[in-house]
Enzyme design. Sequence first.
Site, PDB file in Angstrom:
ATOM      1  CG  ASP A  30      -2.119   0.921   1.038  1.00 11.90           C
ATOM      2  OD1 ASP A  30      -3.246   0.398   0.891  1.00 11.90           O
ATOM      3  OD2 ASP A  30      -1.934   2.171   1.016  1.00 11.90           O
ATOM      4  CB  THR A 116     -15.459  -1.295  -9.329  1.00 10.21           C
ATOM      5  OG1 THR A 116     -15.708  -2.260  -8.310  1.00 10.21           O
ATOM      6  CG2 THR A 116     -16.672  -1.155 -10.228  1.00 10.21           C
ATOM      7  CB  CYS A 248     -19.748   0.017  -3.879  1.00  9.16           C
ATOM      8  SG  CYS A 248     -18.165  -0.672  -3.382  1.00  9.16           S
TER       9      CYS A 248
HETATM   10  N1  LIG Z   1     -15.514  -1.576  -0.394  1.00 11.59           N
HETATM   11  C1  LIG Z   1     -16.296  -2.460  -0.960  1.00 11.59           C
HETATM   12  O1  LIG Z   1     -17.269  -2.929  -0.375  1.00 11.59           O
HETATM   13  C2  LIG Z   1     -16.025  -2.929  -2.380  1.00 11.59           C
HETATM   14  C3  LIG Z   1     -16.681  -4.070  -2.862  1.00 11.59           C
HETATM   15  C4  LIG Z   1     -16.402  -4.490  -4.159  1.00 11.59           C
HETATM   16  C5  LIG Z   1     -15.525  -3.764  -4.964  1.00 11.59           C
HETATM   17  N2  LIG Z   1     -14.928  -2.652  -4.468  1.00 11.59           N
HETATM   18  C6  LIG Z   1     -13.975  -1.937  -5.333  1.00 11.59           C
HETATM   19  O2  LIG Z   1     -12.660  -2.304  -4.925  1.00 11.59           O
HETATM   20  C7  LIG Z   1     -11.763  -1.186  -5.045  1.00 11.59           C
HETATM   21  C8  LIG Z   1     -11.123  -0.887  -3.701  1.00 11.59           C
HETATM   22  O3  LIG Z   1     -12.143  -0.494  -2.822  1.00 11.59           O
HETATM   23  P1  LIG Z   1     -11.870  -0.340  -1.249  1.00 11.59           P
HETATM   24  O4  LIG Z   1     -13.167  -0.005  -0.629  1.00 11.59           O
HETATM   25  O5  LIG Z   1     -11.106  -1.500  -0.742  1.00 11.59           O
HETATM   26  O6  LIG Z   1     -10.923   0.959  -1.252  1.00 11.59           O
HETATM   27  P2  LIG Z   1     -10.170   1.621  -0.019  1.00 11.59           P
HETATM   28  O7  LIG Z   1     -10.166   3.076  -0.285  1.00 11.59           O
HETATM   29  O8  LIG Z   1     -10.732   1.100   1.263  1.00 11.59           O
HETATM   30  O9  LIG Z   1      -8.678   1.057  -0.133  1.00 11.59           O
HETATM   31  C9  LIG Z   1      -7.837   1.312  -1.194  1.00 11.59           C
HETATM   32  C10 LIG Z   1      -6.381   1.243  -0.717  1.00 11.59           C
HETATM   33  O10 LIG Z   1      -5.519   1.401  -1.854  1.00 11.59           O
HETATM   34  C11 LIG Z   1      -4.385   2.196  -1.465  1.00 11.59           C
HETATM   35  N3  LIG Z   1      -3.789   2.765  -2.676  1.00 11.59           N
HETATM   36  C12 LIG Z   1      -4.208   3.842  -3.399  1.00 11.59           C
HETATM   37  N4  LIG Z   1      -3.408   3.999  -4.478  1.00 11.59           N
HETATM   38  C13 LIG Z   1      -2.475   3.012  -4.437  1.00 11.59           C
HETATM   39  C14 LIG Z   1      -1.368   2.660  -5.266  1.00 11.59           C
HETATM   40  N5  LIG Z   1      -1.091   3.324  -6.381  1.00 11.59           N
HETATM   41  N6  LIG Z   1      -0.599   1.598  -4.887  1.00 11.59           N
HETATM   42  C15 LIG Z   1      -0.877   0.916  -3.754  1.00 11.59           C
HETATM   43  N7  LIG Z   1      -1.916   1.198  -2.931  1.00 11.59           N
HETATM   44  C16 LIG Z   1      -2.701   2.235  -3.269  1.00 11.59           C
HETATM   45  C17 LIG Z   1      -4.982   3.196  -0.488  1.00 11.59           C
HETATM   46  O11 LIG Z   1      -3.977   3.729   0.355  1.00 11.59           O
HETATM   47  C18 LIG Z   1      -5.997   2.332   0.269  1.00 11.59           C
HETATM   48  O12 LIG Z   1      -5.419   1.734   1.425  1.00 11.59           O
HETATM   49  C19 LIG Z   1     -12.604  -0.049  -5.625  1.00 11.59           C
HETATM   50  O13 LIG Z   1     -12.492  -0.053  -7.018  1.00 11.59           O
HETATM   51  C20 LIG Z   1     -14.020  -0.420  -5.208  1.00 11.59           C
HETATM   52  O14 LIG Z   1     -14.990   0.113  -6.071  1.00 11.59           O
HETATM   53  C21 LIG Z   1     -15.144  -2.219  -3.201  1.00 11.59           C
END
Ligand SMILES: NC(=O)c1ccc[n+]([C@@H]2O[C@H](COP(=O)([O-])OP(=O)(O)OC[C@H]3O[C@@H](n4cnc5c(N)ncnc54)[C@H](O)[C@@H]3O)[C@@H](O)[C@H]2O)c1
Length: 407
Positions: A30, A116, A248
């Site tokens: 991360d 996504t 989402c």
């Molecule tokens: N949260 C959900 O319920 C859910 C469910 C299905 C799909 N998604 C999708 O999954 C993806 C992630 O969602 P999330 O809720 O886990 O996001 P989040 O914001 O909770 O976590 C994302 C993480 O990625 C890190 N990050 C950002 N840029 C980065 C990089 N270049 N290299 C390494 N790390 C980096 C951030 O510091 C953060 O810790 C999104 O596209 C979201 O739409 C989310």
Amino acid sequence: MNVAVVGLGFVGLVTATVIADKGNSVTCIDVDGEKIEKLKRGELYIYEPGLKELFQRNMARMSFTSDYSSLRESEVAFICVPTPTVNGKIDLSSVRDSVLSVSSVDKDVIIAVKSTVVPGTASALSSMIGRSIVSNPEFLREGNAIEDTLHPDRIVVGGKSDVDMEKVCDVWEFTGAPIMRVTNENAELIKYASNAFLATKISFINEIANLCEKIPGADVATVAKGIGMDHRIGKDFLRAGIGFGGSCFPKDTRALVSFAEEKGLELKIVKSTMEVNEERIKHAIEMIEEEIGNLTGKNICVLGLTFKDNTNDLRESKSVELIDALRAKGAKILAYDPVIKELDGVKMVNRIEECKGTDSVVIASEWKEFETNPIYERAKNVVDLKKVVNLKVHPNVRVIGAYHAEN
Ligand SMILES: NC(=O)c1ccc[n+]([C@@H]2O[C@H](COP(=O)([O-])OP(=O)(O)OC[C@H]3O[C@@H](n4cnc5c(N)ncnc54)[C@H](O)[C@@H]3O)[C@@H](O)[C@H]2O)c1
């Protein structure tokens, strides 16, 4: 297997922990150094039932770093970085940065995008780095994320290289779930269409809730149960309330609509779904005003701050939107939440009992502990905006989506 997970948020951290629990070594990456330090100490920054125990049990198989070069030994790198909607359009910069970073340190690791992303993203990135990318969208629900990762309804794997897709399928073999092998574009669109459909179910039942409020004897919970028993419809995502929020549905419906517009198409159903959702807070405010009159100077206790139960995720929380709207009307807010203990500018209480003297107790999230509470009997007024209160125990609570005699 040696696996890397890039982006350790709600999706990445759960994915990494579950994959480690199945005996794989996981390199967790991360860009946020503070998060990495916390994880090294065994501390979590997200609340997800069961995650802390599972994480701490599997730490020996997980390494935490901000250095992409650590993923050199990995066979697959899962990209789980954020894809926010900015000015109505998806922002793919984190996905692009992380894919470029992975491909620059290792030419052989298979890149699987769980974030996504709009259709065409994997193909465009693949042309940019000159190698195939696998699309492996994530369908987990916060609050149920471990169970959803262990036992998904299906695994969708999209791509152009059968070998790469097979490797990604190997990682998920333990789930026993049916696997759909499709094109990148189909995988990407399956994710958006799923979220748009689920959001539509919520707005649909919220419209029916509005109608129930006009019909003596009607209650949307019973109607939802009745329609949900039809297997063609299904019972999930039919709980009426103050609308969908979270990280989402709001952003994904916006991104899908603007993506379709770029293709010259208007997605009328998805747009209506968003419109219905936007009206929910106004509707909730009117309901509270019906109960306690003009809100200026009134003390209101809001129960539940997160966008749903069993999470500490406040992103696009309807409860927070409600608090802002109540304040704009001059109300003074106290708030209680089972996991959030601080929120900028909001006076938090540690126990629901501390809300006793307020003009109204407003339930804005569906935590199980809100089902019954002796305070509902002693409070001046209680409004349940999430249909969570047990009305057999507390028949006097005003509930969204049910006829109210003074209408
Ligand atoms: N949260 C959900 O319920 C859910 C469910 C299905 C799909 N998604 C999708 O999954 C993806 C992630 O969602 P999330 O809720 O886990 O996001 P989040 O914001 O909770 O976590 C994302 C993480 O990625 C890190 N990050 C950002 N840029 C980065 C990089 N270049 N290299 C390494 N790390 C980096 C951030 O510091 C953060 O810790 C999104 O596209 C979201 O739409 C989310």
